[in-house]
Design an enzyme around this catalytic site. Structure first.
Site, short mmCIF file in Angstrom:
data_model
loop_
_atom_site.label_atom_id
_atom_site.label_comp_id
_atom_site.label_asym_id
_atom_site.label_seq_id
_atom_site.Cartn_x
_atom_site.Cartn_y
_atom_site.Cartn_z
N ASN A 160 0.83 -1.21 0.00
CA ASN A 160 0.00 0.00 0.00
C ASN A 160 0.87 1.25 0.00
O ASN A 160 1.91 1.30 0.63
CB ASN A 160 -0.92 0.02 1.22
CG ASN A 160 -1.88 -1.15 1.21
OD1 ASN A 160 -2.01 -1.82 0.18
ND2 ASN A 160 -2.52 -1.41 2.32
N HIS A 192 5.91 -0.62 -2.80
CA HIS A 192 5.38 0.01 -4.01
C HIS A 192 5.41 1.54 -3.93
O HIS A 192 4.76 2.21 -4.71
CB HIS A 192 3.94 -0.46 -4.28
CG HIS A 192 3.85 -1.90 -4.73
ND1 HIS A 192 2.67 -2.59 -4.82
CD2 HIS A 192 4.82 -2.77 -5.11
CE1 HIS A 192 2.91 -3.84 -5.24
NE2 HIS A 192 4.21 -3.97 -5.41
P1 OAD Z 1 -6.31 -6.02 -4.77
O1 OAD Z 1 -7.40 -5.03 -5.01
O2 OAD Z 1 -5.83 -6.82 -5.91
O3 OAD Z 1 -6.78 -7.06 -3.67
C1 OAD Z 1 -7.37 -6.63 -2.48
C2 OAD Z 1 -7.67 -7.84 -1.65
O4 OAD Z 1 -8.17 -7.38 -0.40
C3 OAD Z 1 -8.71 -8.79 -2.23
O5 OAD Z 1 -8.18 -10.09 -2.23
C4 OAD Z 1 -9.88 -8.69 -1.26
O6 OAD Z 1 -10.51 -9.94 -1.05
C5 OAD Z 1 -9.19 -8.24 0.00
N1 OAD Z 1 -10.04 -7.49 0.93
C6 OAD Z 1 -11.12 -6.70 0.66
N2 OAD Z 1 -11.62 -6.20 1.80
C7 OAD Z 1 -10.85 -6.68 2.82
C8 OAD Z 1 -10.86 -6.54 4.23
N3 OAD Z 1 -11.76 -5.79 4.85
N4 OAD Z 1 -9.89 -7.18 4.95
C9 OAD Z 1 -8.97 -7.94 4.33
N5 OAD Z 1 -8.92 -8.12 3.00
C10 OAD Z 1 -9.84 -7.50 2.26
O7 OAD Z 1 -5.14 -5.21 -4.06
P2 OAD Z 1 -3.61 -5.66 -3.85
O8 OAD Z 1 -3.49 -7.13 -3.82
O9 OAD Z 1 -3.10 -4.89 -2.70
O10 OAD Z 1 0.10 -1.63 -7.12
O11 OAD Z 1 -2.95 -5.13 -5.16
C11 OAD Z 1 -1.56 -5.24 -5.30
C12 OAD Z 1 -1.03 -4.11 -6.14
O12 OAD Z 1 -1.78 -4.02 -7.34
C13 OAD Z 1 -1.22 -2.75 -5.49
O13 OAD Z 1 -0.17 -2.43 -4.61
C14 OAD Z 1 -1.25 -1.82 -6.66
C15 OAD Z 1 -2.10 -2.65 -7.60
O14 OAD Z 1 -1.93 -2.46 -8.93
C16 OAD Z 1 0.43 -0.44 -7.63
O15 OAD Z 1 -0.38 0.42 -7.94
C17 OAD Z 1 1.89 -0.22 -7.79
#
Ligand code: OAD
Length: 267
Positions: free
Chosen positions: A127, A144
């Site tokens: 994040n 990131h």
């Molecule tokens: P995603 O949007 O891909 O995934 C978010 C995850 O959080 C999903 O698996 C949801 O199930 C979960 N989620 C939703 N609500 C939640 C809650 N209350 N508690 C726990 N989990 C929950 O986001 P990231 O995996 O972080 O990079 O994405 C990775 C990277 O892709 C980011 O850092 C960003 C993006 O492109 C850049 O912009 C450089």
């Protein structure tokens, strides 16, 4: 070299209903606490889900950020070259949103665990918001980049600097002392994530890996669970299984803010 990348198809996420917070991956109900010994070393990886209960959009959930924007338009070096103002408008809005958000119970539970473990703890977040540090986390890597930091687009040697400004047009974009434009201190797709050597070292010596709220779609972070040795306990926390679910020892289904305070009552 490990550049930021994601898999081509995001349609394969295996959806499970959020069934409370204590389901083991093999289907057995688990006690929702994490037993830790005095020699355990904990590596934590967080993603957008950990900030969801603070009101910040994730990227890939329904209504998520990537539903309103194409990655290629706002999060690549090519997008910057094509239309820097569009890129800054995106990150200016992210600055507004994150500036109004407050840390939630999940951020606070992780900061509390760090207080108890000290140097046996490291938090690596994908994040770019500052909610972990505002909750008190100190042993923290923003792999990131950081939303409230900017830097020279030409890497002229001047270091990244704190910046909360909003830039909404090409003319508004501030200039570095060298004359180049300043850009967000964010790792875009195709760029190298930050502090990878330190991350690798910390994973190598960890005995427990907690992964919270990340879909497992973006590399190299999605591979950290596979880099950890076979004896490392690997626990995922989130409302649905991530794409790399098979690599975890245990999956705890639920919202981070509801699960972590109980799970991290270390016994
Ligand atoms: P995603 O949007 O891909 O995934 C978010 C995850 O959080 C999903 O698996 C949801 O199930 C979960 N989620 C939703 N609500 C939640 C809650 N209350 N508690 C726990 N989990 C929950 O986001 P990231 O995996 O972080 O990079 O994405 C990775 C990277 O892709 C980011 O850092 C960003 C993006 O492109 C850049 O912009 C450089």
């Amino acid at each position: 070299m490990l550049y930021l990348s994601h898999i081509a198809s995001l349609g394969a996420i295996f959806q499970l209903p959020a069934t409370g917070y204590a389901l083991l991956y093999n289907g057995v109900m688990a006690v929702p606490t994490l037993p830790l010994s005095p020699t355990d070393r904990v590596f934590v990886l967080t993603g957008a889900g950990v900030s969801a209960e603070s009101g910040l959009k994730t990227f890939r959930d329904q209504g998520g950020l990537w539903e309103g924007y194409r990655v290629e338009d706002v999060a690549t070096p090519e997008a910057w070259d094509e239309d820097a103002a569009r890129v800054w408008r995106f990150y200016s809005q992210r600055r507004r949103d994150a500036g109004q958000a407050e840390p939630n119970a999940a951020h606070r539970a992780l900061a509390g665990l760090e207080q108890r473990l000290g140097d046996r703890f490291l938090l690596c977040t994908q994040n770019v918001d500052d909610l972990h540090e505002r909750a008190g986390s100190q042993r923290l890597i923003h792999m990131h980049g950081e939303l409230f930091v900017s830097r020279c687009e030409d890497n002229c040697g001047r270091p990244p600097f704190p910046d909360r400004s909003l830039y909404e047009s090409e003319e508004a974009i501030a200039r570095c002392a060298c004359g180049a434009r300043i850009r967000p201190h964010i790792v875009w797709f195709g760029e190298m994530p930050l502090e990878m050597e330190r991350i690798q070292r910390e994973i190598d010596r960890s005995t427990v890996m907690l992964v919270v709220g990340t879909s497992g779609a973006v590399y190299p972070a999605a591979n950290f669970v596979r880099w950890a040795g076979p004896r490392v306990r690997k626990v995922y926390i989130g409302p649905e299984e991530p794409m790399n679910a098979a690599a975890f020892t245990q999956i705890v289904l639920g919202n981070a803010g509801e699960v972590l305070p109980g799970l991290l009552q270390v016994v």
